[in-house]
Design a protein around this motif. Structure first.
Motif, PDB file in Angstrom:
ATOM      1  N   GLN A  69       0.832  -1.207   0.000  1.00  8.99           N
ATOM      2  CA  GLN A  69       0.000   0.000   0.000  1.00  8.99           C
ATOM      3  C   GLN A  69       0.867   1.258   0.000  1.00  8.99           C
ATOM      4  N   THR A  70       2.015   1.191   0.704  1.00  7.97           N
ATOM      5  CA  THR A  70       2.904   2.352   0.730  1.00  7.97           C
ATOM      6  C   THR A  70       3.311   2.736  -0.690  1.00  7.97           C
ATOM      7  N   LEU A  71       3.646   1.737  -1.485  1.00  7.48           N
ATOM      8  CA  LEU A  71       4.100   2.048  -2.841  1.00  7.48           C
ATOM      9  C   LEU A  71       3.019   2.774  -3.631  1.00  7.48           C
ATOM     10  N   VAL A  72       1.791   2.274  -3.582  1.00  9.72           N
ATOM     11  CA  VAL A  72       0.760   2.955  -4.377  1.00  9.72           C
ATOM     12  C   VAL A  72       0.438   4.327  -3.806  1.00  9.72           C
ATOM     13  N   ILE A  73       0.458   4.441  -2.483  1.00 12.77           N
ATOM     14  CA  ILE A  73       0.146   5.755  -1.914  1.00 12.77           C
ATOM     15  C   ILE A  73       1.245   6.750  -2.266  1.00 12.77           C
ATOM     16  N   LEU A  74       2.498   6.279  -2.273  1.00 10.79           N
ATOM     17  CA  LEU A  74       3.586   7.168  -2.688  1.00 10.79           C
ATOM     18  C   LEU A  74       3.329   7.709  -4.085  1.00 10.79           C
ATOM     19  N   CYS A  75       2.718   6.898  -4.925  1.00  7.45           N
ATOM     20  CA  CYS A  75       2.406   7.325  -6.294  1.00  7.45           C
ATOM     21  C   CYS A  75       1.099   8.096  -6.350  1.00  7.45           C
ATOM     22  N   ILE A 261      -4.193   1.279   4.839  1.00  6.50           N
ATOM     23  CA  ILE A 261      -4.035   2.699   4.526  1.00  6.50           C
ATOM     24  C   ILE A 261      -3.758   3.474   5.808  1.00  6.50           C
ATOM     25  N   ALA A 262      -4.481   3.121   6.849  1.00 11.04           N
ATOM     26  CA  ALA A 262      -4.247   3.794   8.127  1.00 11.04           C
ATOM     27  C   ALA A 262      -2.811   3.573   8.590  1.00 11.04           C
ATOM     28  N   ALA A 263      -2.305   2.351   8.443  1.00  8.19           N
ATOM     29  CA  ALA A 263      -0.940   2.077   8.886  1.00  8.19           C
ATOM     30  C   ALA A 263       0.061   2.900   8.085  1.00  8.19           C
ATOM     31  N   VAL A 264      -0.183   3.003   6.789  1.00  9.26           N
ATOM     32  CA  VAL A 264       0.744   3.755   5.936  1.00  9.26           C
ATOM     33  C   VAL A 264       0.760   5.224   6.351  1.00  9.26           C
ATOM     34  N   VAL A 265      -0.416   5.764   6.551  1.00  6.29           N
ATOM     35  CA  VAL A 265      -0.496   7.172   6.906  1.00  6.29           C
ATOM     36  C   VAL A 265       0.080   7.397   8.304  1.00  6.29           C
ATOM     37  N   LEU A 271      -0.716  10.993   2.293  1.00  8.03           N
ATOM     38  CA  LEU A 271      -1.779  10.359   1.515  1.00  8.03           C
ATOM     39  C   LEU A 271      -1.814  10.931   0.103  1.00  8.03           C
ATOM     40  N   LEU A 272      -1.283  12.129  -0.058  1.00  6.26           N
ATOM     41  CA  LEU A 272      -1.289  12.745  -1.381  1.00  6.26           C
ATOM     42  C   LEU A 272      -0.077  12.366  -2.202  1.00  6.26           C
TER      43      LEU A 272
ATOM     44  N   PHE C 139      -9.767  11.877   4.656  1.00  8.38           N
ATOM     45  CA  PHE C 139      -9.837  10.421   4.529  1.00  8.38           C
ATOM     46  C   PHE C 139      -9.528   9.786   5.879  1.00  8.38           C
ATOM     47  N   ILE C 140      -8.517  10.322   6.534  1.00 10.24           N
ATOM     48  CA  ILE C 140      -8.095   9.767   7.820  1.00 10.24           C
ATOM     49  C   ILE C 140      -9.048  10.202   8.935  1.00 10.24           C
ATOM     50  N   THR C 141      -9.397  11.485   8.933  1.00  7.74           N
ATOM     51  CA  THR C 141     -10.311  11.965   9.978  1.00  7.74           C
ATOM     52  C   THR C 141     -11.567  11.116  10.019  1.00  7.74           C
TER      53      THR C 141
END
Ligand code: ATP
Ligand code: ATP
Ligand code: MG
Ligand code: MG
Lengths: 362, 504, 350, 392
Positions: A69-75, A261-265, A271-272, C139-141
């Motif tokens: 998930q980190t990889l896709v979120i990085l993109c 996603i929560a873990a990545v953030v 997230l952007l 999204f997180i909130t």
């Protein structure tokens, strides 16, 4: 991104530049300390072998998914189909192995191929059809769900004991699965720091236009990220098969999509897109695992866990955001209300006689 | 660098380039030749097609018709990468950097050096450092994060990036748009270095001074068609403007309108200061245009922001028409009768996906919702008086050219009928015709008694329009000059070079 | 370039207004959803002509109303550039709160509904303020809010809902005015129509304009005097209040079950995107968002009428959503510079 | 999340070999894939249907201690003084589990006061199989549980973990759903899913004219335990002359149930409704009311909201029961095992449907209970009654 060093600026500024990754690991340390104290008040030891094992083994499954998930979120993308990919992978693994140790390699290859293929679809839908990743991966997830529900009426397949070792054995206090997860994490970190595609992921997430104009084939990078993400979810599916001894479709109900996603953030990745990394993600995953273990030891009501987890995730991101704001305001020319003003920090200047050309750091 | 070409060799030949977007033709058979070692200026009004031509050369767009020859061979760049590999690199009009990455990572983006298939960060840094040293930019470090650089620094990184391709042709699309004169000097030196090496430079700018300072030949576009290509030494600036605009522009800076006179002080800052600024004293009278001059980062925009409530003055007082103004948000500033035309049009001025009408009434909607509809009735009139060129008020502003976008921003503020208006780089990146329109508008406003504070990095504009010039240096007022001061004095104050002759 | 100098816009005639409406429906990003809606309805009518009878349509609208209301709420948040993932949990929480507090007593209906609205406003405020003031991505909130609501409500009720709803509470979602042709004109439909009218009016008001502007470019909006935090927070509040209304309708329609509301956030977001709104803000039409929700509900009906095996339905739904959004993306993509960059250049060996 | 609560008997214990000390013993491939579908094992089906008619041993006043055809085993090997009881719960995410969980806690309290149970340690996996595996591992690793009770969230997937627990030497008690192993000290469950599915299906067959139309409403696909119920119903419908209109998944959500039933009613008549779990039965009934159709013959469950609706409307209905009182049994079994008493290896509890005849009696007994409570919860004699179940 932890190496960014401010060339100019005061020590204060440099300290503030403490990378997001370091901060997450500090947060992990903090959570460990607080957790240990709470557990100690309950007359137990958070760092006992049993509890350490517990923390580590809880982190492995989410770890795999979150790395991808980190990889896709990085993109600047997102993958909501990981839960379904995990479920499908566990079923493919278990039914392919069907109890026969000799078929394990075949099953692994099959899982990685299918998962990679799904990632390819995700990536192509996002990059070629220009569908927002949220909708694209949600849709692909639904498609897989339809297949799973139609094809499997329950757990299916059998995993030979040799492969179950992946889910259950340990080396010292470290579960094999966690070890593998950490190896994958290191591979991921090296991938991001050492390969062009890794570099380009930051670029695509930072600004797709800039990346494109610099000659990066953004579509390919994005597709690669999605493929790797799905493969990571596929590995998680393998782990599930090993732990369950069979494949299970209902894994998709366990919320690994949002949790990853929560873990990545939580791990400090934006997230952007464009900033962050796997090291932080691992810390994020460990934080969640420590919380889980501590809650378990303290027998916290499971619903209260949800409340706490929600609060902690939001609070952590709020803290990162605060740092971000501070950094923007870091260029101080005249301190506070001193009136007469402090001295300007010597900005980097072109080598020309004109003094004090303030091209200072922003 | 591939072989030293003799200055006369024609490196690049573009013939009959055609391009249309959505059925609208924006380039009509344009021809362009580039010779090794020349600086070739490309000028034209906003929307003339300069950037489009440049992007075709860069491989960002594909021409619908026409041919491009490089070294006598027909080429067709399907992708920016192919252009770069052929030795054509481009500094685009918009910034093309990743703020979160380092200088080196940006310079080598897309072609990071590798060893054993892995990125060789060490070599990347070394190569970047070498490149920077070579250009005499020793103060810039490869491992600096780009977001920590000033605009000028970022612009320089862009140029370094373009250079790093071993380019034989470099096109620069308004490289100085964001630079103050001081930094333009630096660019001049870079360009001179490149020329020496036999690099052909295609240079787009709206600043005529630069055209004459730098270029050997100049190609003029109008409405997507080639007007002429001439040697710069053979043409005067008046002629150039006439070719560009299609009509002579008598005086670039319009005279004051009859009946304009400086009234009472409307906007007043006393001892204003905060983290960036200190001891700012400033008065602007009704009907007066005061210019804020200074180098990049000297704090001009900061004053505008502090006045407008985007930032704060933590010290000192501000008064508008005698009433104390402590704007904590733009909203309060607008309510008090202040307007701010921001320097970053796309980032801060416009909501690009919305219509012209929605943009023009945005401030009314935001600040005076109750009277918004009523106020919005004035807008069509304002837009037409600004001579906005568009396909109708429901057109999205992102499809407008820079100059027309700026007119929408102006209309948005004029609709609030401000008492005082701050114009931050009001003519940045807009063409001569639109500039003239803006200047005329400023004269009209001051005739109506509006107090105007103009921030500008273009000295001719400062000298041509201002009734008084306040020069800023390092967040402090370095001095004040009357209208009619000369460039040298202003620069001296701005740089702090010869402080003797000026009063504080 | 064929361009005209801006003329003062003439007063718009009724004809041009109708033209505008047509252009909105069949142009831009919303065209796909209306086309899809027509196709789906046509298919339903072909498969089962009796569905076109007024009573059936009324029953359909009654059951579709809550999702449409949720989509309208979600639209406000999405168009301002944010997400609201907490609506599903909020719907569930509100129904459970209603059942637990009313506990079958008619007299408590109105006070409890007021309390629910208050709770909705509170949740929206928290979502909004955390997002805008603490700068946490929404999204997180809202993901956090989703977890918190899910947990807190179950913590409070010990896992499964308790109590019971009153008859009066159930009326809006279940009842209606009995009349001849349609059998029953559902309250839910009337509430929906009211909300749509208000929503359209709000989007045409200054607030709506500043909301879209904020979603498009929050910095520019801020410099224009928009109180970005306030505008966005209000969008979250609207979303939560509408989720509360949806909860009242859903609870009324079907009573309390433990699973109420689960997954509704994703359906609502999908509906809004299907309606042509851009995730990230600045684009979209509230009526189209609602049409997106109606399309989804109609799709479910169609699946049912076709007797499609229920396990395969998610897959078909996924394909249709992706196809529709991809098609709309193609429609909308006007040639911007990146569009022209081919995606397959030569390998870049250096 | 997975919301089912029923056991599975697919794990025919006789089929499985004893677990060795290898925690990852061979996962069994259930050999139940017959032509009838993955989840239909005729032998189990026949056995369960037969068990419905066998009188259980034990006192009918305490059904949670009754057993059908028990085969007692000696548990002396587990006899010990320690009394820390560990419980790995799949979840408390639906009313059935919530009701049972309260009953279990009440039972524990009683025994704690008697000093029979010391610490009662619980972990809740929130319907996540993987989490439950970790939870069980944590109990094993902690090493101080004197018995481990496991309510598995899914039959097949928890088998390795349960086997690992057995291998650690503590007595393991599995209840509700089973696992594919017979290593545990005892496996406690009511008769099972086939019987549950059959109770409803048979009722429909008896009470509907041949040719009548029946709609089947199910919660989720892929949950083995629910699939058993449906498989049994299909078996019975297959031999009848009822027309099955369709089987639909509702996610257990009332609104969804109501939507689906309404849509079926728009297409034609529906004479009977079969459900694999009855907590949404009221919504289904209301769909008939709201569309002005005659009530169908209903299959519900012993959940009070349904019983009350049934009484109120006086429809033809039956409430199959998946005995909620089974939540008491594992606690009692643990103390018995510690005391070295014999327990049945497979402890089959009675599972009697509620019919029109005894409906009112159960409604009276539970008159003060909330609507999402289960009539056969079996906690009336516990000291916490009734408050503990009322204000949960
Ligand atoms: N190092 C920095 N860090 C953060 N913000 C900065 C920094 N440098 C400048 N800024 C912001 O950028 C804007 C421009 O800065 P400033 O007012 O110093 O420049 P200026 O004299 O207006 O020059 P120009 O407008 O030509 O950029 C201001 O809003 C200021 O707050
Ligand atoms: N991607 C595009 N899609 C549609 N129209 C475009 C696009 N790019 C440019 N145009 C239009 O083509 C014309 C030429 O634009 P271009 O950017 O080349 O002008 P320019 O000479 O660079 O102007 P400026 O001085 O403002 O930068 C303009 O009318 C512009 O609106
Ligand atoms: Mg241009
Ligand atoms: Mg400025």
């Amino acid at each position: 991104m932890s190496r960014a060093v401010a060339v100019t600026g005061t020590g204060k500024e440099a300290r503030r530049r403490l990378g997001a990754t370091e901060l997450v690991w500090l947060a992990l340390a903090g959570v460990l300390v607080i957790g240990a104290i709470l557990v100690a008040l309950d007359d137990q030891n958070l760092f006992s072998i049993a509890n350490t094992r517990d923390i580590l083994s809880r982190s492995s499954l989410l770890g795999f998914v979150a790395i991808g998930q980190t990889l896709v979120i990085l993109c600047r993308s997102l993958d909501l189909s990981v839960g379904y990919v995990m479920a499908l992978s566990s079923l493919i693994a278990a039914t392919t192995m069907n109890g026969d140790p000799a078929r394990v390699p075949l099953a692994i290859v099959a899982v990685l191929l299918v998962a990679g293929g799904i990632g390819l679809c995700n990536g192509l839908i996002v990059s070629v059809l220009k569908v927002n990743p949220f909708i694209a991966t949600l849709g692909v997830g639904l498609i897989i769900k339809g297949y799973l529900d139609t094809e499997y009426q329950g757990p299916a397949g059998a995993v030979p004991s040799s492969f179950q070792q992946f889910g259950f054995s340990r080396i010292g206090p470290i579960p094999v699965s966690t070890l593998v997860m950490l190896i994958v994490a290191v591979a991921g970190i090296l991938f991001l720091r050492k390969t062009r595609t890794g570099y380009h992921m930051f670029a695509v997430g930072g600004s797709a236009d800039v990346a494109r104009l610099s000659g990066i084939r953004t579509g390919r990078v994005l597709v690669t990220a999605h493929v790797l993400c799905s493969i990571a979810a596929g590995i998680a599916g393998l782990l599930i098969a090993a732990r369950f001894g069979t494949g299970s479709a209902l894994v998709y109900n366990s919320g690994y999509d949002l949790e990853s996603i929560a873990a990545v953030v939580l791990g400090g990745t934006l997230l952007l897109g464009g900033r962050g990394g796997i090291a932080g993600t691992i810390a994020g995953v460990l934080i969640l695992a420590v919380l889980d273990t501590v809650f378990n030891i303290l027998a916290v009501d499971p619903f209260f866990k949800d409340v706490l987890r929600g609060t902690i995730i939001v609070a952590a991101v709020a803290i990162y955001a605060r740092r971000q704001i501070d950094r923007k305001a870091s260029r101080v020319r005249f301190g506070g209300d001193g009136g007469s003003g402090g001295s300007a920090p010597p900005g980097p200047r072109p080598d020309q006689p004109t003094p004090e050309l303030a091209g200072g750091p922003r | 660098m591939t072989g030293v070409a003799s200055p006369a060799t024609t490196l690049l030949r573009m013939r009959g380039i055609e391009k249309s977007f959505l059925g609208v033709q924006v380039l009509h058979g344009v021809d362009l030749d580039l010779r090794a070692g020349e600086v070739h200026a490309l000028i034209g009004e906003n929307g003339a097609g300069k950037s489009t031509l440049m992007k075709i050369l860069a491989g960002v767009y594909q021409a619908d018709g026409g041919s491009v020859e490089l070294d006598g061979e027909q080429v067709r760049f399907e992708h920016p990468l192919l252009a770069q590999q052929a030795g054509v690199s481009t500094v685009f009009q918009e910034f093309n950097l990743l703020p979160e990455r380092t200088v080196a990572e940006n310079v080598f983006l897309g072609r990071e050096p590798r060893r054993n298939r892995l990125v060789d960060a060490g070599r990347m840094h070394a190569d970047t450092a070498a490149l920077l040293d070579d250009l005499g930019l020793t103060w810039l470090r490869p491992e600096t994060r780009v977001s920590s650089l000033s605009v000028a620094g970022q612009q320089i990184v862009e140029i370094v990036k373009a250079l790093s391709y071993d380019a034989r042709i470099i096109s620069m699309d308004e490289p100085t748009a964001a630079l103050a004169d001081e930094e333009v000097e630096l660019l001049y030196r870079l360009v001179a270095k490149l020329k020496e090496r036999g690099v052909a430079i295609l240079y787009v700018s709206h600043r005529l001074k630069e055209i004459f300072d730098l270029s050997d030949r100049v190609t003029i576009l109008k409405d997507g068609a080639l007007v002429d290509t001439v040697a710069t030494s053979d043409i005067t600036s008046d002629e150039l403007v006439r070719k560009m605009v299609g009509r002579p522009i008598a005086s670039f800076f319009p005279d004051k309108l009859p009946g304009t006179e400086a009234g009472d002080v409307r906007l007043e800052i006393r001892g204003g200061g905060n983290e960036q600024l200190d001891g700012i004293d400033l008065d602007v009278r009704g009907g007066e245009i005061v210019a804020l001059a200074g180098l990049q980062g000297s704090g001009r925009t900061e004053i505008a922001h502090a006045l407008f409530g985007v930032d704060r003055f933590t010290r000192g007082t501000v008064r508008l028409d005698g009433r104390p103004l402590t704007a904590r948000s733009p909203r309060q500033a607008v309510r008090a009768g202040l307007a701010l035309v921001t320097e970053d049009r796309k980032g801060e001025g416009l909501v690009l996906n919305q219509s012209i009408a929605a943009n023009a009434r945005l401030v009314l909607d935001a600040v005076l919702p109750r009277r918004a509809s009523q106020g919005a009735r004035r807008i069509p009139g304002i837009l037409s008086s600004l001579e906005l060129v568009s396909r109708g008020s429901s057109q999205e502003v992102r499809f407008l050219s820079g100059g027309n976008q700026q007119k929408v921003v102006l209309a948005k503020w004029l609709a609030t009928e401000p008492k005082a208006i701050v114009l931050d780089e009001p003519t940045r990146g807009i063409d001569v015709g639109a500039k003239e329109r803006v200047y005329t508008l400023m004269r009209e406003l001051s005739a109506q008694g509006v107090a105007i504070l103009m921030i500008s990095s273009e000295l001719p504009e400062v000298l041509g329009m201002a009734d008084r010039i306040v020069v800023l240096r390092d967040g402090r007022v370095a001095g004040e000059l009357p209208a009619g001061a000369d460039e040298e004095t202003v620069m001296a104050l701005a740089t702090g070079h010869e402080t003797e002759g000026t009063q504080r | 370039m064929t361009v005209t100098t801006q003329q003062p816009t003439p007063q718009r005639s009724a004809g041009s207004r109708a033209g505008d409406l047509l252009a909105r429906v069949f142009g831009g990003g919303s065209a796909t959803v209306f086309a899809l809606l027509i196709v789906v309805f046509a298919a339903i009518f072909i498969v089962n002509p009796s569905f076109a009878e007024p009573p059936s349509l009324m029953a359909f609208l009654k059951q579709a109303a809550p999702l449409m209301i949720l989509a309208i709420g979600q639209y406000f948040v999405i168009v301002s550039g944010e997400f609201d993932l907490s609506v599903g949990s909020l719907v569930g929480a509100q129904v459970v709160i209603a059942a637990a507090l009313i506990d079958g007593e008619e007299g408590r209906t109105v006070p409890v509904i007021l309390l629910m609205l208050g709770f909705g406003i509170l949740v929206g405020l928290i979502n909004g303020l955390i997002t805008t003031l603490l700068k946490v991505q929404s999204f997180i909130t809202t993901l956090g809010m989703m977890l918190v609501l899910y947990g807190a409500i179950r913590l409070w009720t010990g896992g499964a809902p308790t109590g019971a709803l009153s008859e009066a509470f159930r009326q809006p979602g279940r009842g209606g005015i009995d009349m001849s042709v349609v059998r029953q004109l559902p309250w839910a439909l009337m509430i929906l129509v009211g909300i749509v009218i208000i929503a359209v009016a709000v989007m045409r008001s200054s607030y709506g304009r500043t909301l879209i502007a904020t979603g498009d470019n929050e910095r520019a909006a801020g410099f224009s005097g928009v109180r970005v935090w306030r505008v966005r927070t209000l969008a979250f509040v609207i979303s939560s209040v509408l989720a509360t209304l949806a909860a009242i309708l859903i609870g009324g329609y079907a009573g309390v079950t433990a699973q109420v509301g689960q997954g509704l956030e994703f359906t609502a977001i999908t509906a809004v995107v299907l309606g042509g709104a851009a995730l990230g803000g600045g684009r979209g039409w509230v009526v189209a968002a609602m049409a997106g929700a109606l399309t989804l509900e109609a799709l479910f009906v169609l699946f049912n009428q076709l007797s499609m095996p229920s396990t395969i339905r998610p897959a078909v739904q996924g394909v249709i959503i992706i196809a529709a959004v991809a098609y709309a993306a193609r429609e909308r993509a006007r040639p911007r510079h990146h569009q022209e960059v081919p995606s397959q250049p030569q390998p870049n060996e250096a | 999340a997975c919301t089912t609560d029923e056991p599975s008997d697919t794990a025919a214990p006789e089929e499985t070999e004893a677990a060795g000390e290898d925690p990852g013993a061979e996962g069994e491939e259930p050999e139940d894939e017959t032509a009838d579908g993955e989840f239909f094992v005729r032998a189990d089906y026949d056995r369960q249907l037969a068990q419905r008619d066998i009188a259980p041993e034990g006192d009918p006043a305490t059904p949670w201690l009754q057993a059908i055809e028990p085969e007692y085993v000696d548990t002396a090997q587990y006899a010990q003084d320690g009394n820390t009881l560990c419980f790995s719960n799949a979840s408390v995410s639906n009313p059935w589990r919530v009701t049972g969980w309260i009953t279990m806690q009440q039972q524990v309290e009683v025994l704690q006061q008697q000093g029979l149970i010391g610490e009662f340690r619980v972990s809740d996996a929130a319907d996540d199989d993987n989490k439950q595996i970790s939870d069980i591992q944590a109990f094993i690793d902690a090493g101080d549980c004197n018995a481990i009770i496991i309510s598995p969230s899914t039959t097949a997937t928890l088998t390795p973990a349960v086997e690992a627990a057995c291998a650690s030497g503590v007595p393991v008690i599995v209840f509700d759903r089973g696992v594919n192993s017979d290593c545990m000290a005892t496996f406690i469950h009511p008769i099972g899913g086939y019987a549950y599915g059959a109770d409803g299906a048979e009722f429909l067959v008896e009470n509907l004219e041949p040719g009548s139309k029946v709609l089947a409403l199910r919660i989720l696909p892929g949950v083995d335990v629910l699939e058993n119920r449906w498989a049994a119903a299909q078996e019975i419908f297959g031999d009848s002359e009822l027309e099955i209109l369709g089987d639909e998944f509702t996610g257990g959500d009332g609104a969804e149930i109501k939507n689906i039933v309404t849509q079926y009613l728009q297409r034609g008549d529906v004479d009977g409704i079969w459900m694999d779990a009855g907590d949404g039965a009221v919504a289904a009934v209301e769909a008939f009311e709201d569309t002005g159709n005659d009530y169908p013959v209903m299959v519900g469950e012993d959940e009070l909201s349904f019983l009350r609706k049934w009484q109120e409307t006086d429809i033809t209905a039956v409430a199959p029961v998946y005995s909620n009182f089974q939540w008491r049994t594992p606690i009692l079994a643990a103390t018995m095992i510690w005391a070295g008493e014999q327990v049945p290896v497979e402890w089959v509890l009675p599972q009697d449907e509620i019919t029109e005849d005894d409906r009112d009696e159960f409604l009276d007994r539970n008159a003060d209970m909330p609507s999402l409570h289960y009539a056969k919860f079996g906690g009336e004699d516990l000291p916490g009654f009734p408050a503990a179940w009322q204000d949960r």
